[in-house]
Design an enzyme around this catalytic site. Structure first.
Site, PDB file in Angstrom:
ATOM      1  N   GLY A  40     -10.692  -8.893  14.451  1.00 35.67           N
ATOM      2  CA  GLY A  40      -9.326  -8.439  14.228  1.00 35.67           C
ATOM      3  C   GLY A  40      -8.968  -7.341  15.210  1.00 35.67           C
ATOM      4  N   LEU A  43      -4.273  -2.536  13.957  1.00 34.86           N
ATOM      5  CA  LEU A  43      -4.505  -1.094  14.098  1.00 34.86           C
ATOM      6  C   LEU A  43      -5.939  -0.715  13.764  1.00 34.86           C
ATOM      7  CD1 LEU A  43      -1.342   0.758  12.894  1.00 34.86           C
ATOM      8  CD2 LEU A  43      -2.655   1.181  14.974  1.00 34.86           C
ATOM      9  N   HIS A 266       7.311  -6.882  -1.779  1.00 34.15           N
ATOM     10  CA  HIS A 266       8.215  -5.908  -1.140  1.00 34.15           C
ATOM     11  C   HIS A 266       9.651  -6.145  -1.590  1.00 34.15           C
ATOM     12  CE1 HIS A 266      10.176  -3.519   1.889  1.00 34.15           C
ATOM     13  NE2 HIS A 266       9.019  -3.088   2.312  1.00 34.15           N
ATOM     14  N   ARG A 330       7.907   0.628  -4.506  1.00 33.11           N
ATOM     15  CA  ARG A 330       8.159  -0.788  -4.244  1.00 33.11           C
ATOM     16  C   ARG A 330       7.969  -1.682  -5.465  1.00 33.11           C
ATOM     17  NH1 ARG A 330       5.342  -1.283   1.720  1.00 33.11           N
ATOM     18  NH2 ARG A 330       6.974  -0.126   2.765  1.00 33.11           N
ATOM     19  N   HIS A 401       3.936  -9.266   0.278  1.00 30.66           N
ATOM     20  CA  HIS A 401       3.889  -8.407   1.444  1.00 30.66           C
ATOM     21  C   HIS A 401       2.501  -7.871   1.781  1.00 30.66           C
ATOM     22  CE1 HIS A 401       5.353  -5.633   4.402  1.00 30.66           C
ATOM     23  NE2 HIS A 401       5.038  -4.563   3.697  1.00 30.66           N
ATOM     24  N   GLU A 425      -6.295  -3.243   5.819  1.00 26.62           N
ATOM     25  CA  GLU A 425      -5.845  -4.026   4.668  1.00 26.62           C
ATOM     26  C   GLU A 425      -6.936  -4.958   4.144  1.00 26.62           C
ATOM     27  OE1 GLU A 425      -2.096  -5.965   5.355  1.00 26.62           O
ATOM     28  OE2 GLU A 425      -2.057  -6.885   3.375  1.00 26.62           O
ATOM     29  N   SER A 440       0.394   2.045   4.969  1.00 21.06           N
ATOM     30  CA  SER A 440      -0.491   0.980   5.466  1.00 21.06           C
ATOM     31  C   SER A 440      -0.870   1.221   6.912  1.00 21.06           C
ATOM     32  CB  SER A 440       0.143  -0.399   5.301  1.00 21.06           C
ATOM     33  OG  SER A 440       1.261  -0.536   6.119  1.00 21.06           O
ATOM     34  N   LEU A 441       0.109   1.595   7.753  1.00 22.45           N
ATOM     35  CA  LEU A 441      -0.229   1.928   9.134  1.00 22.45           C
ATOM     36  C   LEU A 441      -1.218   3.075   9.135  1.00 22.45           C
ATOM     37  CD1 LEU A 441       3.268   1.804  10.910  1.00 22.45           C
ATOM     38  CD2 LEU A 441       1.421   0.146  11.069  1.00 22.45           C
TER      39      LEU A 441
END
Lengths: 638, 248
Positions: A40, A43, A266, A330, A401, A425, A440-441
Site C-alpha cells: 500500500g 499516507l 458519511h 458523522r 465511507h 485504516e 483519518s489523514l
C-alpha cells in the site's frame, strides 16, 4: 491467543515517551541487513516506506495502482486535525484525546488515542517542511477550520484537497527514496497472500497485474497499509480498486480482525441516482461549517427547494442537537438523515436525499468567500449533477465511507502474527466505533511517520542475526500454489453473472441489514443470504480470459470472493454486539427518543475475531477496554 | 439514449491495435462516461469477450488514474474535467464517440485504453521533493508564508498527474507536468534550498524520457483537469536559466 495490547506503564501523558525510551534500536550498520515489505502506498504506506528507507532499511513497496501517488488517501478533502492550538481557543493534546475518545463512543484504547493526538503536532511540522501548501492567513501563519464533533478549530486544510496534498508530500518522500535505491517500488502489483514461516510474517505472494505473473517476495517484517474495505457495500465513497483482500488473507493466516462491522456511513455524499451507478461521490464534511442541513416540514413536498419558505423547513440537526447543530458527528448526522428520509421527508427524484443549503452563508459572507473556501467542491457538484449550488441547495445523502474496524493490533501496531504490522485504516486502533472528521489523514500519517518507525525497530532488533529469508521455503510453495489454484478456478468459471453483479447484491444486503441500523433477525437473515450468495458466486460467476495476462475481471473476482467472507464476519460482529455504540446502531438498544444506548457493563471491549475455516463460525476474543483517565459518559451533542 | 462507440482495442504493447465498433442502446444520460464503459464491459463479459481495459480508480476526479481521448480531446468535451467526471448528458443521442488511449511516445499503450505513465514518477523521483527526512522538520509556524504565496503554490501543486497535457500536446511534451512541480517547490521557502539542483535534474530527466519539446501552443492548459497554468512553464524556464547562470 495472545492478545496483550502491550500498553506501556506510567501516566497517560508519559506512555509514549516511556515506550520510546525503552524501545530497542537497530544500529545503522545493521539496518542494511533487514528487509521490510510495505503493501500500500497511501499516507500510511508511503510514509512508513519512506521513513524506513531514510533510516537505511531495505524496503520493498507495493501498490495495485499505476503510480504510488494514486492511493485513496488522495481523495480526503476536508483536512487533518492537530492540537496546535494556533487559534488560542482552548485546544490541547488532552482535549483532542477526549474529543476523539468521546467521538468514538468510548470504544478505543486511551493510550492509542492519546498518542495519536500527541503525534499530531509533529505531523503538521513534517507536512509543511515537505512543501504541503496548507491554507494560511494573511499574516502568513497557518489557518484552521472546525470540523464535526468538536468545539475548537484544529483542522488544517489545503483547500478541498488536503488528502491529495498530504499524499503527494508522502509520495515525493517515497520517490526520493526510490531514487536513492533504499526503496524498490512495485506498482501494479497486488498482494494475494501472506507467507508465514515458523509463526512469523516472512513474505508475500503478489500478482503483477500487467503480466499476470506470480512473484514471491521475502522480508523480515511485513507492513499492511492497505486501507479500508468500505467498498464492500459496492456503492461507497471509496475508489473502485479499494479492497479488503490483503488484510483478509492475513486474517486467514492467523491475524485477528477487530470490530469489522464498525463502518462509518458519511452524511454528506451525493445521493444514488440509478442502478448503473458505480460510486457515491463524497462532498467534504467541511461544507457543514457553512451549509445548513434541512428537509421540508411537509411530507412528500413537491415544491423546489428555493420555493419552500423558511418556516416550512426543518433544520433537523439544529433542532435535535442545538449544541453542535450542523456539526454533529458523522454517525449521528447520518442516522438523523436516514430517520427523516425513511419517514418520508427525503428530497430529490428518488426521495433519498436531504438539502445542504449555503444561502445564509452566502448572504453573510459573500459568494467570493464561499468560492475561496469550497470552490472546487461546488464545481465538482455542478459537473456531476448539473446543478449550481451557489443558487440552490445541494442534495446529499449518507454513504459508506470508512472502516473503523480492521486488523487487531497492539500498541506497537503489530497484529497477532509476529512481524506483521497494520497501519492506517487497515488497523482498528484509534477511532473506536466512530471516527471524527479529519482524523483519518492524521492516523494514517502518524502511524507511518512517527509510530511504526519506533515500534518496528523494536521488533526488528531481534532480526539482525536472522539472515536473508529464502523464497524457496515450503511455506512460499504452499502459498503460491493456493493463489494459483484460486486464479485458475476463477478463469474456468463460465457462469451467467458478472463479478460486479455479485458485488452489488452483497453491497445491498449489507447496506440494508448491516448498515446504518441493524437488528438481530436482519443480521441472521443476512448471514444466511451471504452464504447462499457465496456458494452461487463460485458456481455461477463468469470470468473471461486467462490468468497470464492483464485481466481486470480476474482481479475483481478475488476481491469479491474475499468480500463475500468479510461480509459474513461483519454480520457476526454486529450480531454479537448487543448494544448501540457509534456507527453501530442496534435497533433493539435505543432510548425512547431514538438515541444510541451503549452498554458499558457488558460490552466495554474490542471484539477480535479468529478465522476458523470457511464453513465454521468465527471465534470471538475480547480485549477489555480500561478507562483510567476519562470516565465513559453518555455521548450527548444536544 | 443510443451511442455508437469506436474503441481502440489492443491486446498488449507489442500487438498492433485497431478501432472496434460497439453499439449501446438505452443508456441513461445521467450516467458517467466510465459507467457507460462499465455497462459495455458487462455485456462483453457475459458474451465471453474480453472487456475493454481502461484506467480508473477514485472516480471523483482527484487520483489522476483515468484518462482517455474522447473524439480527439483528452478527457472529452468538457473543459477542466477528468474522464470520470464526464457525464453522458454532454453527448447527443445517437452520437458516434471515438475512444482512444492517451497516445504519446513516452506513454506506451499497455492494453486497450491503458497506458504506461511511469515516466512521470521518474521525473518526480529525480528531484520533485524537499529533501527533508522524517523527524527533521521545524515548528510549522516558524516560517510564515503569505496567503497569496501559499495559494499560488497550491495552484501549481494541484496537478493530479493524469497525463492529459502530454496526450494533448502535438509534441508530446511533459513541460506542464514537470513545471508545475518545479514551480510549486520554487514558490515556497521550504523548496528554495534545492531550487537549482531540482530544476536541472528534473528537466534532465524529462529530456531523457521520450517526451517532446514545448513549443508554447498552450494546448496543455486547455485540457488540464486542474487548470494548471502555462505560466508554470515560464517559471520553469526562468528557474532553469537562473540555475544555469548560477552554474549549480
Amino acid at each position: 491467543m495472545n492478545m496483550d495490547a502491550k500498553i506501556p506503564g506510567g501516566p497517560l501523558e508519559e506512555k509514549w515517551s516511556n515506550y520510546k525510551k525503552n524501545a530497542k534500536l537497530v544500529n545503522p550498520a545493521n539496518r542494511k541487513k533487514i528487509d521490510v515489505i510495505v503493501v500500500g502506498t497511501g499516507l500510511a504506506g508511503s510514509s512508513i516506506a519512506a521513513s524506513l528507507g531514510e533510516m537505511g532499511y531495505n524496503v520493498k513497496s507495493f501498490c495495485f495502482q499505476d503510480s504510488a501517488r494514486r492511493a485513496h488517501s488522495v481523495a480526503a478533502q476536508g483536512g487533518v486535525n492537530a492540537a496546535k492550538n494556533y487559534k488560542n481557543d482552548g485546544d490541547s493534546v488532552y482535549r483532542m484525546f477526549v474529543d476523539t475518545l468521546k467521538g468514538g463512543d468510548f470504544r478505543a484504547r486511551e493510550a492509542n488515542v492519546y498518542r495519536m493526538a500527541e503525534c499530531s503536532l509533529n505531523l503538521i511540522d513534517q507536512a509543511v517542511a515537505q512543501g504541503v501548501p496548507f491554507g494560511r492567513e494573511y499574516g502568513g501563519y497557518l489557518n484552521n477550520r472546525s470540523f464535526g464533533g468538536v468545539q475548537v478549530s484544529r483542522t488544517f486544510y489545503a483547500r478541498g484537497q488536503t488528502g491529495q496534498q498530504l499524499l503527494i508530500g508522502a509520495y515525493q518522500a517515497l520517490m526520493r527514496q526510490v531514487h536513492k535505491k533504499t526503496v524498490q517500488l512495485f506498482t501494479r502489483h497486488e498482494m494475494l497472500d501472506l507467507v508465514v514461516i515458523d509463526g512469523k510474517a516472512r513474505g508475500i505472494i503478489v500478482r503483477n497485474l500487467d503480466t499476470g505473473e506470480i512473484e514471491r517476495h521475502a522480508a523480515h517484517a511485513v507492513v499492511l497499509a492497505t486501507g479500508g474495505f468500505g467498498k464492500i457495500y459496492y456503492l461507497s465513497t471509496l475508489a473502485m480498486g479499494c479492497n479488503g483482500s490483503a488484510i483478509w488473507r492475513a486474517h486467514k493466516k492467523g491475524a485477528l480482525m477487530a470490530s469489522p462491522s464498525w463502518t462509518q456511513i458519511h452524511p454528506t455524499s451525493l445521493p444514488q441516482s440509478g442502478d448503473y451507478q458505480s460510486k457515491l461521490t463524497l462532498m467534504s464534511e467541511s461544507l457543514r461549517n457553512d451549509g445548513r442541513i434541512w428537509v421540508p416540514l411537509r411530507e412528500n413536498e413537491q415544491r423546489e427547494a428555493n420555493a419552500i419558505p423558511e418556516e416550512e423547513r426543518d433544520y433537523y440537526l439544529e433542532r435535535r442537537y442545538p449544541a453542535f447543530g450542523n456539526l454533529a458527528p458523522r454517525d449521528i448526522s447520518s442516522r438523523a438523515a436516514k430517520e427523516r428520509i425513511d419517514a418520508g421527508f427525503g428530497v430529490g427524484a428518488l426521495k433519498n436525499a436531504v438539502y445542504l443549503d449555503f444561502s445564509k452563508a452566502i448572504r453573510e459572507q459573500g459568494v467570493a468567500k464561499i468560492k475561496e473556501k469550497y470552490g472546487n467542491l461546488f464545481d465538482m457538484y455542478r459537473k456531476i449533477t448539473g446543478i449550481d449550488a451557489y443558487k440552490e441547495p445541494m442534495m446529499i445523502s449518507p454513504a459508506a465511507h470508512f472502516s473503523m474496524g480492521g486488523l487487531w493490533v497492539d500498541y506497537e501496531l503489530m497484529t497477532t502474527i509476529p512481524g506483521l504490522f497494520a497501519l492506517g485504516e487497515a488497523n482498528f486502533a484509534d477511532h473506536g466505533a466512530n471516527r471524527l472528521g479529519a482524523n483519518s489523514l492524521l492516523q494514517a500519517s502518524v502511524d507511518g511517520y512517527f509510530i511504526a518507525p519506533y515500534t518496528m525497530a523494536n521488533y526488528l532488533s531481534g532480526e539482525i542475526h536472522t539472515g536473508k529469508i529464502p523464497t524457496d521455503h515450503p511455506a512460499f510453495d504452499e502459498a503460491e500454489k493456493q493463489v494459483k489454484e484460486q486464479l485458475e478456478r476463477f478463469v474456468h468459471s463460465k457462469g451467467t453473472k458478472t463479478v460486479d453483479q455479485y458485488h452489488k447484491t452483497l453491497g445491498k444486503l449489507l447496506y440494508d441489514y448491516c448498515g446504518l441500523s441493524r437488528n438481530e433477525s436482519g443480521l441472521q437473515f443476512a448471514i444466511a443470504e451471504i452464504r447462499k450468495l457465496r456458494n452461487e458466486f463460485y458456481e455461477n460467476v463468469h470470468i473471461p480470459g486467462t490468468v497470464d495476462t492483464m485481466n481486470a475481471e480476474l482481479e475483481k473476482a478475488g476481491r469479491v470472493a474475499d468480500y463475500l467472507e468479510i461480509g459474513e464476519l461483519m454480520c457476526y460482529d454486529a450480531l454479537t454486539r448487543k448494544e448501540s455504540c457509534g456507527a453501530h446502531f442496534r435497533e433493539e438498544y435505543q432510548t425512547p427518543d431514538g438515541e444510541a444506548m451503549r452498554n458499558d457493563a457488558d460490552f466495554q471491549f474490542i471484539s477480535a475475531w479468529e478465522w476458523r475455516g470457511k464453513d465454521n463460525e468465527p471465534t470471538l476474543h475480547k480485549e477489555p477496554l480500561v478507562f483510567e483517565n476519562v470516565k465513559p459518559i453518555v455521548r450527548s451533542y444536544k | 439514449m443510443k451511442l455508437h462507440l469506436k474503441i481502440w482495442r489492443q491486446k498488449d504493447k507489442n500487438t498492433q491495435g485497431k478501432l472496434v465498433d460497439y453499439w449501446l442502446e438505452d443508456v441513461n444520460p445521467h450516467m458517467s462516461f466510465l459507467e457507460m464503459l462499465d455497462t459495455l464491459n458487462e455485456k462483453l463479459v457475459l458474451s465471453d469477450e474480453m472487456p475493454v481495459e481502461f484506467d480508473h480508480d477514485c472516480r471523483e476526479g482527484i487520483c489522476g488514474q483515468c484518462g482517455v481521448m474522447i473524439n480527439g480531446l483528452a478527457h472529452g468535451p468538457l473543459k477542466n474535467t477528468t474522464t470520470c467526471q464526464l457525464h453522458l448528458r454532454e453527448f447527443k443521442d445517437g452520437e458516434t464517440i471515438v475512444i482512444e488511449p492517451f497516445r504519446s511516445k513516452a506513454f506506451p499503450v499497455k492494453k486497450d485504453l491503458k497506458v504506461d505513465r511511469a515516466a512521470f514518477d521518474r521525473i518526480i523521483a529525480s528531484g520533485g521533493f524537499v529533501s527533508v527526512n522524517t523527524g527533521q522538520a521545524p515548528e510549522a509556524n516558524s516560517i510564515p508564508i503569505n496567503h497569496e504565496t501559499a495559494e499560488s503554490a497550491f495552484d501549481s501543486a494541484a496537478c493530479i498527474g493524469c497525463g492529459a497535457c502530454v496526450a494533448t500536446c502535438k509534441n508530446g511534451s511533459a513541460a506542464l507536468f514537470t513545471s508545475a512541480k518545479i514551480s510549486h517547490m520554487a514558490k515556497l521557502p521550504q523548496g528554495k534550498e534545492e531550487r537549482e539542483h531540482r530544476v536541472l535534474n528534473m528537466v534532465h530527466q524529462m529530456d531523457n524520457e521520450d517526451f517532446g519539446h514545448c513549443s508554447n501552443t498552450e494546448a496543455c492548459e486547455v485540457e488540464c483537469p486542474q487548470s494548471i497554468s502555462v505560466l508554470n512553464i515560464a517559471q520553469m524556464n526562468y528557474e532553469y536559466n537562473r540555475a544555469k547562470v548560477l552554474k549549480k
